[in-house]
Design an enzyme around this catalytic site. Structure first.
Site, mmCIF file in Angstrom:
data_model
loop_
_atom_site.group_PDB
_atom_site.id
_atom_site.type_symbol
_atom_site.label_atom_id
_atom_site.label_comp_id
_atom_site.label_asym_id
_atom_site.label_seq_id
_atom_site.Cartn_x
_atom_site.Cartn_y
_atom_site.Cartn_z
ATOM 1 N N ASN A 1 25.967 35.007 34.936
ATOM 2 C CA ASN A 1 26.491 33.657 35.142
ATOM 3 C C ASN A 1 25.473 32.699 35.745
ATOM 4 O O ASN A 1 25.388 31.530 35.344
ATOM 5 C CB ASN A 1 27.733 33.707 36.042
ATOM 6 C CG ASN A 1 29.004 33.927 35.258
ATOM 7 O OD1 ASN A 1 29.078 33.604 34.074
ATOM 8 N ND2 ASN A 1 30.011 34.487 35.905
ATOM 9 N N ALA B 1 40.658 27.603 28.481
ATOM 10 C CA ALA B 1 40.220 28.646 27.557
ATOM 11 C C ALA B 1 40.667 30.032 28.013
ATOM 12 O O ALA B 1 41.238 30.806 27.238
ATOM 13 C CB ALA B 1 38.702 28.598 27.419
ATOM 14 N N ASN C 1 24.742 29.990 32.831
ATOM 15 C CA ASN C 1 25.514 28.778 33.081
ATOM 16 C C ASN C 1 24.624 27.640 33.561
ATOM 17 O O ASN C 1 24.699 26.520 33.067
ATOM 18 C CB ASN C 1 26.628 29.062 34.098
ATOM 19 C CG ASN C 1 27.903 29.543 33.445
ATOM 20 O OD1 ASN C 1 28.536 28.824 32.683
ATOM 21 N ND2 ASN C 1 28.282 30.771 33.723
ATOM 22 N N GLY D 1 42.962 31.046 30.510
ATOM 23 C CA GLY D 1 44.409 31.198 30.591
ATOM 24 C C GLY D 1 45.069 31.149 29.226
ATOM 25 O O GLY D 1 46.045 31.868 28.962
ATOM 26 N N GLY E 1 46.915 27.525 34.904
ATOM 27 C CA GLY E 1 45.660 27.059 34.346
ATOM 28 C C GLY E 1 45.514 27.525 32.911
ATOM 29 O O GLY E 1 45.095 28.649 32.659
ATOM 30 N N LYS F 1 28.368 40.400 37.480
ATOM 31 C CA LYS F 1 28.699 39.260 36.611
ATOM 32 C C LYS F 1 27.803 38.063 36.915
ATOM 33 O O LYS F 1 27.414 37.310 36.017
ATOM 34 C CB LYS F 1 30.172 38.886 36.794
ATOM 35 C CG LYS F 1 30.670 37.769 35.862
ATOM 36 C CD LYS F 1 30.922 38.260 34.465
ATOM 37 C CE LYS F 1 31.335 37.127 33.520
ATOM 38 N NZ LYS F 1 32.670 36.569 33.840
ATOM 39 N N GLU G 1 31.380 24.458 38.902
ATOM 40 C CA GLU G 1 31.751 25.482 39.888
ATOM 41 C C GLU G 1 30.524 25.915 40.689
ATOM 42 O O GLU G 1 30.111 27.077 40.663
ATOM 43 C CB GLU G 1 32.375 26.681 39.182
ATOM 44 C CG GLU G 1 33.714 26.400 38.543
ATOM 45 C CD GLU G 1 34.314 27.641 37.937
ATOM 46 O OE1 GLU G 1 35.217 28.222 38.549
ATOM 47 O OE2 GLU G 1 33.873 28.056 36.840
#
Length: 308
Positions: free
Chosen positions: A192, A10, A196, A12, A7, A188, A270
């Site tokens: 997120n 951004a 997000n 990876g 992957g 986290k 996600e």
């Protein structure tokens, strides 16, 4: 030591690129960018210093790759069902899996399929995006909070964690160990879930959310709900952690969260790992993440309408 990056978006791209730039033997599995990267290599524009990797070990199929000592999984969690045939090729019995993904549940998925491989997760605190084929823009931050997965108890600080930290020693990326990976994942999520989700629903960058009084209040309310959910699940996050994250984001470069970029590029959101799994986990402990669920429902509607 051979390192595979599965992957090369951004996340990876930046971490794999930094490892390759300091001389590690890195092998990149690409999809849409394969032809471009094979011809032109990787370009990284970074606050740590811009660099170009004119030639990289680029592959379109995992079947063409060597077995590796470390496999970095940087795919979105929406693609995890595609992982098994890739990892079946890349893994040796002693291979370490390093998962760079958000949300809850990804470790359980991989541990079921590869119970004999060491499984680590890195929570990436970074502002970066892919702005073109094989071209990564790194605006700010970059630290990785690293833990080893243990379904039964806290893993502590393990030798495998120290090995991964050593890999990144000369990249400019700081590695911070966490003895309790699930606690770190909930911490986290405190960032997120609000940033997000609201970035997509309201079509705003981080500074757009922070500088509007109403949006900032909503960020705080969502953060406080995630903290309360984590505490109901047996973890300990202080209420003041919301303000710590807000002030840290105030100081960051203005940034479009990854979910907003996914939405703009018509990629699946996600939702399962970042929203529905935490909502279910909290509900099992008797806590209703009502505000988070409202955001998740709006995102599900937008995601469905946005499907190509």
């Amino acid at each position: 030591m051979k390192i595979a990056v599965v992957g090369v978006g951004a996340i990876g791209g930046i971490y794999g690129g930094l490892l390759a730039n300091v001389g590690h033997d890195v092998h990149f599995l690409l999809h849409s960018d394969f032809d471009h990267v094979q011809r032109n290599g990787l370009r990284i524009d970074s606050v740590l210093g811009d660099f170009q990797l004119p030639q990289v070990n680029a592959y379109k199929s995992a079947a063409d790759m060597p077995q590796c000592d470390v496999v970095i999984v940087a795919l979105k969690t929406t693609a995890n069902m595609q992982l098994a045939p890739i990892l079946d090729v890349l893994l040796k019995p002693e291979t370490t899996l390093l998962l760079l993904q958000n949300g809850l549940g990804a470790e359980e998925f991989l541990a079921q399929h590869y119970p004999n491989n060491s499984l680590l997760s890195g929570l990436c605190f970074i502002c970066c995006s892919k702005i073109g084929p094989g071209h990564i823009l790194h605006l700010d931050q970059g630290a990785i909070r690293l833990g080893e997965y243990n379904p039964q108890q806290e893993a502590g600080i393990t030798p495998k964690m120290r090995d991964i930290a050593e890999l990144f020693a000369n990249t400019g990326i700081s590695i911070h160990f966490t003895p309790n990976l699930l606690q770190a994942r909930w911490e986290k999520l405190v960032w997120n879930i609000p940033f997000n989700g609201l970035s997509v629903v309201l079509q705003q960058s981080t500074q757009g959310l922070l500088t509007d009084r109403h949006c900032r209040d909503l960020l705080v309310e969502l953060m406080e709900e995630v903290i309360a959910a984590a505490n109901h699940c047996g973890f300990t996050i202080q209420p003041s952690y919301a303000q710590v994250l807000l002030h840290a984001t105030d100081k960051m470069a203005d940034y479009q969260p990854s979910m907003l970029l996914d939405y703009q590029n018509k990629r699946p959101l996600e939702l399962e790992s970042i929203y529905w799994e935490p909502i279910r986990t909290a509900a099992e402990r008797g806590f209703d993440m009502a505000k988070t669920r409202v955001i998740a429902q709006q995102l599900a509607f937008l995601d469905q309408k946005n499907s190509p």
